[in-house]
Design a protein around this motif. Structure first.
Motif, PDB file in Angstrom:
ATOM      1  N   GLU A  32       0.808  -1.218   0.000  1.00  0.00           N
ATOM      2  CA  GLU A  32       0.000   0.000   0.000  1.00  0.00           C
ATOM      3  C   GLU A  32       0.840   1.265   0.000  1.00  0.00           C
ATOM      4  O   GLU A  32       0.455   2.270  -0.556  1.00  0.00           O
ATOM      5  N   TYR A  37      -5.004   1.176  -0.507  1.00  0.00           N
ATOM      6  CA  TYR A  37      -5.023   0.805  -1.917  1.00  0.00           C
ATOM      7  C   TYR A  37      -5.979   1.661  -2.747  1.00  0.00           C
ATOM      8  O   TYR A  37      -5.790   1.825  -3.938  1.00  0.00           O
ATOM      9  N   ASN A  52      -2.068   6.434  -7.622  1.00  0.00           N
ATOM     10  CA  ASN A  52      -2.200   4.991  -7.545  1.00  0.00           C
ATOM     11  C   ASN A  52      -1.359   4.328  -8.608  1.00  0.00           C
ATOM     12  O   ASN A  52      -0.862   4.991  -9.531  1.00  0.00           O
ATOM     13  N   TYR A  54      -1.072   0.868 -11.277  1.00  0.00           N
ATOM     14  CA  TYR A  54      -1.959   0.004 -12.041  1.00  0.00           C
ATOM     15  C   TYR A  54      -1.173  -1.016 -12.865  1.00  0.00           C
ATOM     16  O   TYR A  54       0.006  -0.809 -13.174  1.00  0.00           O
ATOM     17  N   VAL A  62      -6.103  -1.720  -9.986  1.00  0.00           N
ATOM     18  CA  VAL A  62      -5.068  -1.279  -9.050  1.00  0.00           C
ATOM     19  C   VAL A  62      -4.163  -2.464  -8.726  1.00  0.00           C
ATOM     20  O   VAL A  62      -4.622  -3.557  -8.384  1.00  0.00           O
ATOM     21  N   TRP A  63      -2.850  -2.233  -8.826  1.00  0.00           N
ATOM     22  CA  TRP A  63      -1.866  -3.271  -8.519  1.00  0.00           C
ATOM     23  C   TRP A  63      -1.612  -3.264  -7.024  1.00  0.00           C
ATOM     24  O   TRP A  63      -1.169  -2.265  -6.461  1.00  0.00           O
ATOM     25  N   GLY A  64      -1.944  -4.375  -6.366  1.00  0.00           N
ATOM     26  CA  GLY A  64      -1.774  -4.484  -4.926  1.00  0.00           C
ATOM     27  C   GLY A  64      -1.431  -5.899  -4.531  1.00  0.00           C
ATOM     28  O   GLY A  64      -0.518  -6.503  -5.095  1.00  0.00           O
ATOM     29  N   THR A  70      -7.833  -5.013  -5.185  1.00  0.00           N
ATOM     30  CA  THR A  70      -6.607  -4.941  -5.976  1.00  0.00           C
ATOM     31  C   THR A  70      -6.296  -6.305  -6.585  1.00  0.00           C
ATOM     32  O   THR A  70      -6.891  -7.316  -6.212  1.00  0.00           O
TER      33      THR A  70
END
Length: 111
Positions: A32, A37, A52, A54, A62-64, A70
């Motif tokens: 995060e 996120y 954010n 991606y 969203v890349w998480g 995400t």
């Protein structure tokens, strides 16, 4: 540089290079950082600039770490270095003072 008066989001990209043996599966997760996120944040003193990260240039996912809506990126090794592009976006209309804003993101590769 971020322009607080611009009506357009600011975009950037960079690479995460992974070199795994051919056929070895791996997953790339991003932390995060500051914020969460939904709204990662870069800070300068008491001021925060939302942004954010991606997985694609359409800024849809969203890349998480597969939580809070995400996703992670899963691939299979090829035996040579493979670049995975991280797409960054800072939304427009954030009234922040000039300064140097930063955040730290941890990249976790699981194989």
């Amino acid at each position: 540089p971020y322009n607080v008066f611009s009506n357009a989001a600011l975009h950037s990209s960079d690479n995460i290079e992974v070199n795994c043996a051919s056929g070895v599966g791996y997953t790339i997760a991003l932390s995060e950082g500051i914020g969460n996120y939904e709204h990662r944040a870069m800070i300068s003193g008491a001021h925060a600039l939302n942004y954010n990260l991606y997985t694609a240039v359409n800024y849809a996912l969203v890349w998480g770490n597969n939580t809070s809506g995400t996703i992670t990126l899963s691939e299979s090794g090829t035996g040579v270095g493979v670049n995975h592009v991280v797409y960054g976006q800072i939304p427009p209309h954030q009234n922040v003072p000039a300064g140097s804003y930063s955040d730290t993101i941890t990249v976790e590769i699981t194989f």
